[in-house]
Design a protein around this motif. Sequence first.
Motif, PDB file in Angstrom:
ATOM      1  N   ARG A 113       0.857  -1.223   0.100  1.00 47.19           N
ATOM      2  CA  ARG A 113      -0.024   0.070   0.046  1.00 47.19           C
ATOM      3  C   ARG A 113       0.884   1.110   0.055  1.00 47.19           C
ATOM      4  N   THR A 114       1.816   1.570  -1.095  1.00 48.74           N
ATOM      5  CA  THR A 114       2.683   2.498  -1.076  1.00 48.74           C
ATOM      6  C   THR A 114       1.661   3.894  -1.125  1.00 48.74           C
ATOM      7  N   PRO A 115       2.198   4.869  -0.532  1.00 48.61           N
ATOM      8  CA  PRO A 115       1.597   6.156  -0.210  1.00 48.61           C
ATOM      9  C   PRO A 115       1.744   6.863  -1.724  1.00 48.61           C
ATOM     10  N   ARG A 116       0.960   7.766  -2.102  1.00 45.18           N
ATOM     11  CA  ARG A 116       1.218   8.740  -3.320  1.00 45.18           C
ATOM     12  C   ARG A 116       1.433   9.951  -2.742  1.00 45.18           C
ATOM     13  N   ILE A 117       2.820  10.302  -2.847  1.00 40.60           N
ATOM     14  CA  ILE A 117       3.178  11.529  -2.333  1.00 40.60           C
ATOM     15  C   ILE A 117       3.331  12.700  -3.403  1.00 40.60           C
ATOM     16  N   THR A 118       2.860  13.775  -3.126  1.00 38.46           N
ATOM     17  CA  THR A 118       2.538  15.128  -3.951  1.00 38.46           C
ATOM     18  C   THR A 118       3.147  16.528  -3.307  1.00 38.46           C
ATOM     19  N   ALA A 119       3.811  17.329  -4.068  1.00 42.52           N
ATOM     20  CA  ALA A 119       3.907  18.637  -3.719  1.00 42.52           C
ATOM     21  C   ALA A 119       3.829  19.814  -4.845  1.00 42.52           C
ATOM     22  N   THR A 120       3.372  20.693  -4.379  1.00 37.96           N
ATOM     23  CA  THR A 120       3.310  21.885  -5.295  1.00 37.96           C
ATOM     24  C   THR A 120       3.598  23.245  -4.701  1.00 37.96           C
ATOM     25  N   ALA A 121       3.878  24.160  -5.440  1.00 34.80           N
ATOM     26  CA  ALA A 121       4.093  25.617  -5.001  1.00 34.80           C
ATOM     27  C   ALA A 121       3.972  26.469  -6.053  1.00 34.80           C
ATOM     28  N   TYR A 167       8.474   5.574   1.875  1.00 36.98           N
ATOM     29  CA  TYR A 167       8.469   4.565   3.072  1.00 36.98           C
ATOM     30  C   TYR A 167       9.494   4.948   4.155  1.00 36.98           C
ATOM     31  N   SER A 168       9.302   4.345   5.216  1.00 38.09           N
ATOM     32  CA  SER A 168      10.443   4.736   6.306  1.00 38.09           C
ATOM     33  C   SER A 168      11.049   3.749   7.000  1.00 38.09           C
ATOM     34  N   GLY A 169      11.154   2.495   6.630  1.00 39.92           N
ATOM     35  CA  GLY A 169      11.615   1.456   7.226  1.00 39.92           C
ATOM     36  C   GLY A 169      12.640   0.861   6.191  1.00 39.92           C
ATOM     37  N   THR A 170      12.973  -0.555   6.239  1.00 38.91           N
ATOM     38  CA  THR A 170      14.143  -1.262   5.746  1.00 38.91           C
ATOM     39  C   THR A 170      13.571  -2.009   4.634  1.00 38.91           C
ATOM     40  N   THR A 171      14.675  -2.757   3.933  1.00 43.69           N
ATOM     41  CA  THR A 171      14.209  -3.656   2.939  1.00 43.69           C
ATOM     42  C   THR A 171      13.508  -4.797   3.109  1.00 43.69           C
ATOM     43  N   THR A 172      13.660  -5.201   4.428  1.00 42.60           N
ATOM     44  CA  THR A 172      13.101  -6.314   4.868  1.00 42.60           C
ATOM     45  C   THR A 172      11.761  -5.971   5.687  1.00 42.60           C
ATOM     46  N   THR A 173      11.644  -4.835   6.133  1.00 40.34           N
ATOM     47  CA  THR A 173      10.328  -4.198   6.885  1.00 40.34           C
ATOM     48  C   THR A 173      10.222  -2.937   6.184  1.00 40.34           C
ATOM     49  N   ILE A 174       9.252  -3.038   5.133  1.00 37.79           N
ATOM     50  CA  ILE A 174       8.882  -2.019   4.448  1.00 37.79           C
ATOM     51  C   ILE A 174       7.609  -1.295   5.101  1.00 37.79           C
ATOM     52  N   THR A 175       7.804  -0.079   5.703  1.00 37.87           N
ATOM     53  CA  THR A 175       6.668   0.805   6.390  1.00 37.87           C
ATOM     54  C   THR A 175       6.340   2.003   5.403  1.00 37.87           C
ATOM     55  N   PRO A 176       4.954   1.986   5.281  1.00 35.51           N
ATOM     56  CA  PRO A 176       4.702   3.147   4.519  1.00 35.51           C
ATOM     57  C   PRO A 176       4.764   4.355   5.411  1.00 35.51           C
ATOM     58  N   ASN A 177       5.280   5.529   4.814  1.00 35.25           N
ATOM     59  CA  ASN A 177       5.366   6.942   4.952  1.00 35.25           C
ATOM     60  C   ASN A 177       4.538   7.778   4.801  1.00 35.25           C
ATOM     61  N   GLY A 178       4.908   8.620   3.946  1.00 38.52           N
ATOM     62  CA  GLY A 178       4.090   9.874   3.460  1.00 38.52           C
ATOM     63  C   GLY A 178       3.872  10.825   4.274  1.00 38.52           C
ATOM     64  N   LEU A 179       4.522  11.099   5.279  1.00 36.67           N
ATOM     65  CA  LEU A 179       4.230  12.099   6.625  1.00 36.67           C
ATOM     66  C   LEU A 179       5.067  13.272   6.064  1.00 36.67           C
ATOM     67  N   PRO A 180       4.533  14.542   5.892  1.00 36.67           N
ATOM     68  CA  PRO A 180       5.595  15.430   5.639  1.00 36.67           C
ATOM     69  C   PRO A 180       6.274  16.015   6.671  1.00 36.67           C
ATOM     70  N   ARG A 181       7.471  16.518   6.375  1.00 40.23           N
ATOM     71  CA  ARG A 181       8.125  17.330   7.464  1.00 40.23           C
ATOM     72  C   ARG A 181       9.044  18.360   6.788  1.00 40.23           C
ATOM     73  N   THR A 182       9.396  19.196   7.738  1.00 39.37           N
ATOM     74  CA  THR A 182      10.187  20.251   7.396  1.00 39.37           C
ATOM     75  C   THR A 182      11.887  20.002   7.732  1.00 39.37           C
ATOM     76  N   VAL A 183      12.468  20.573   6.610  1.00 38.09           N
ATOM     77  CA  VAL A 183      14.001  20.054   7.005  1.00 38.09           C
ATOM     78  C   VAL A 183      15.015  21.231   6.594  1.00 38.09           C
ATOM     79  N   ALA A 184      15.930  21.339   6.862  1.00 38.74           N
ATOM     80  CA  ALA A 184      17.016  22.403   6.823  1.00 38.74           C
ATOM     81  C   ALA A 184      17.857  22.042   5.494  1.00 38.74           C
ATOM     82  N   ILE A 185      18.231  23.230   4.614  1.00 41.97           N
ATOM     83  CA  ILE A 185      18.875  23.001   3.504  1.00 41.97           C
ATOM     84  C   ILE A 185      19.962  24.058   3.704  1.00 41.97           C
ATOM     85  N   PRO A 186      21.164  23.407   4.230  1.00 44.44           N
ATOM     86  CA  PRO A 186      22.302  24.301   4.654  1.00 44.44           C
ATOM     87  C   PRO A 186      23.238  24.695   3.686  1.00 44.44           C
TER      88      PRO A 186
END
Length: 228
Positions: A113-121, A167-186
Motif C-alpha cells: 500500500r505505497t503512499p502517493r506523495i505530492t508537492a506543489t508551490a 517508506y520509512s523502514g528497511t528492505t525487509t520491513t517496508i513501512t508506509p510513510n508519506g508523512l510530511p516534515r520540514t528540513v534544513a537546507i544548509p
Amino acid sequence: MRSLEETAEYPGRGLAIGRDADGVPFFTYWLTGRSPASQSRELVVHDRELIVRDTSGGPADDLRHYTAATRGDDWVIVGNGTQVSDLTALRPQQPDLQLALRQITYEPDPPIRTPRITATATITGPELTEAVIGSARPYDGAPDLTEHPSLYAARIAPGTALTTTTYSGTTTTITPNGLPRTVAIPGPWTSITETLWTALAPSLRVAIITVPLDQPTFSAAKPHIQHR
C-alpha cells in the motif's frame, strides 16, 4: 531541524520542495528500488515535464513509469505517480492541492500500500508561496482506509524545504510513510543531488534530480541528475 539526507534505509521514492541557503527555489525527486524492474528506470527532462521511463524494454507499468513533475509559468507539481498528471489536468478547476489530494488513494499494490506523495508551490521570482506537500497513505491500524496528511507553508524561507518519502523502514520491513516534515537546507541547491545520492544505500539507488525553479522551464534550469 533535521537535514534532507537524514532518511530511512529504504525510502522508496522521495521528494522535497524548498529554497536553498541562498534563497534559490528548487525541487528534488529521487527513486530507490529493490527489484530489477524498479532499478531499470531513468529520469528524462523535458521543458515542462519530468518523466520516469523504463530502460529494460519491458511493458509500461503505471506504478513505475509516469510523469513525476509538471510546471506552468508560475507553478510546479511533483509526485511519485499518475496523480501528477491527474492533478495537473485538474489544477484549473481545483488549484488547492490539499483538497484535490482527498480524491486520491494509495497505490494498488497490496500488501505494501505505497503512499502517493505530492508537492506543489507557486513560483514568484525567487519566492515559493502557497506550498503544499502531502500524501494519500494507508491509515495506521486500518490500512484499507486512506488518510491524507499534508503540510502547508504560505511562504518557504531560505534554507528550508518540505519533504516526504513513500517508506520509512528497511528492505525487509517496508513501512508506509508519506508523512510530511520540514528540513534544513544548509547549502546551495547544486550540492543537494550529490549529498542525498551519497546518503542512499548504493544497492538501492536508481535516480535523483534537483531542479532549480528560477528558470522558465525544467530543461533551461540545467538540473543536476544522477543515475545508477
